[in-house]
Design an enzyme around this catalytic site. Structure first.
Site, short mmCIF file in Angstrom:
data_model
loop_
_atom_site.label_atom_id
_atom_site.label_comp_id
_atom_site.label_asym_id
_atom_site.label_seq_id
_atom_site.Cartn_x
_atom_site.Cartn_y
_atom_site.Cartn_z
N VAL A 71 0.82 -1.21 0.00
CA VAL A 71 0.00 0.00 0.00
C VAL A 71 0.85 1.26 0.00
CG1 VAL A 71 -2.00 -1.07 1.09
CG2 VAL A 71 -0.29 0.00 2.52
N CYS A 72 0.31 2.27 -0.69
CA CYS A 72 0.94 3.59 -0.70
C CYS A 72 -0.19 4.62 -0.75
CB CYS A 72 1.91 3.74 -1.86
SG CYS A 72 1.13 3.74 -3.48
N SER A 73 0.12 5.84 -1.03
CA SER A 73 -0.89 6.89 -1.02
C SER A 73 -2.02 6.63 -2.01
CB SER A 73 -0.25 8.24 -1.33
OG SER A 73 0.71 8.55 -0.37
N GLY A 133 -1.60 4.02 -4.65
CA GLY A 133 -1.42 2.75 -5.33
C GLY A 133 -0.61 2.84 -6.62
N GLU A 147 -3.90 3.11 0.24
CA GLU A 147 -4.10 2.80 1.66
C GLU A 147 -5.57 2.80 2.04
OE1 GLU A 147 -5.43 4.67 4.83
OE2 GLU A 147 -5.06 6.21 3.36
#
Length: 109
Positions: free
Chosen positions: A7-9, A11, A39
């Site tokens: 996950v990141c800010s 995707g 996320e």
């Protein structure tokens, strides 16, 4: 087959890394699929994830994400250096270690 949620800010910044990790897993015959999401999609993806890796750009959310997951799967941040260098081998090892750390009977719950 195990699933690793990265996950990141939004995707997007993890898409290149997921490709490298999936290519390496296939080459090494590791039964694992890595996929990236933002996320805010954690709750909808939780049922199919065997572990969650957090991109370093949102490492500050680690405790919040762990609370949201409630211990259902292991959650860790990816090392910023490994992420920056796109060190797929090191991050893949991290994911495998996380999945293996689950107690018998916890997997897939």
């Amino acid at each position: 087959m195990k699933n690793v949620l990265l996950v990141c800010s939004f995707g997007m910044s993890t898409s290149f890394l997921t490709k490298k990790m999936n290519d390496l897993a296939k080459e090494k015959k590791v039964p694992l699929i890595v996929y990236a999401k933002s996320e805010n999609a954690i709750e909808t993806e939780l049922e199919k994830a065997d572990c969650i890796l957090i991109g370093p750009q949102i490492a500050y959310l680690e405790e919040q994400i762990k609370n949201r997951v409630g211990g259902k799967v292991p959650v860790e941040c990816v090392d910023a250096t490994n992420f920056g260098r796109m060190n797929a081998a090191a991050i893949l090892k991290q994911a495998i270690r996380m999945i293996k750390s689950q107690k018998p009977g916890e997997e897939g719950e």
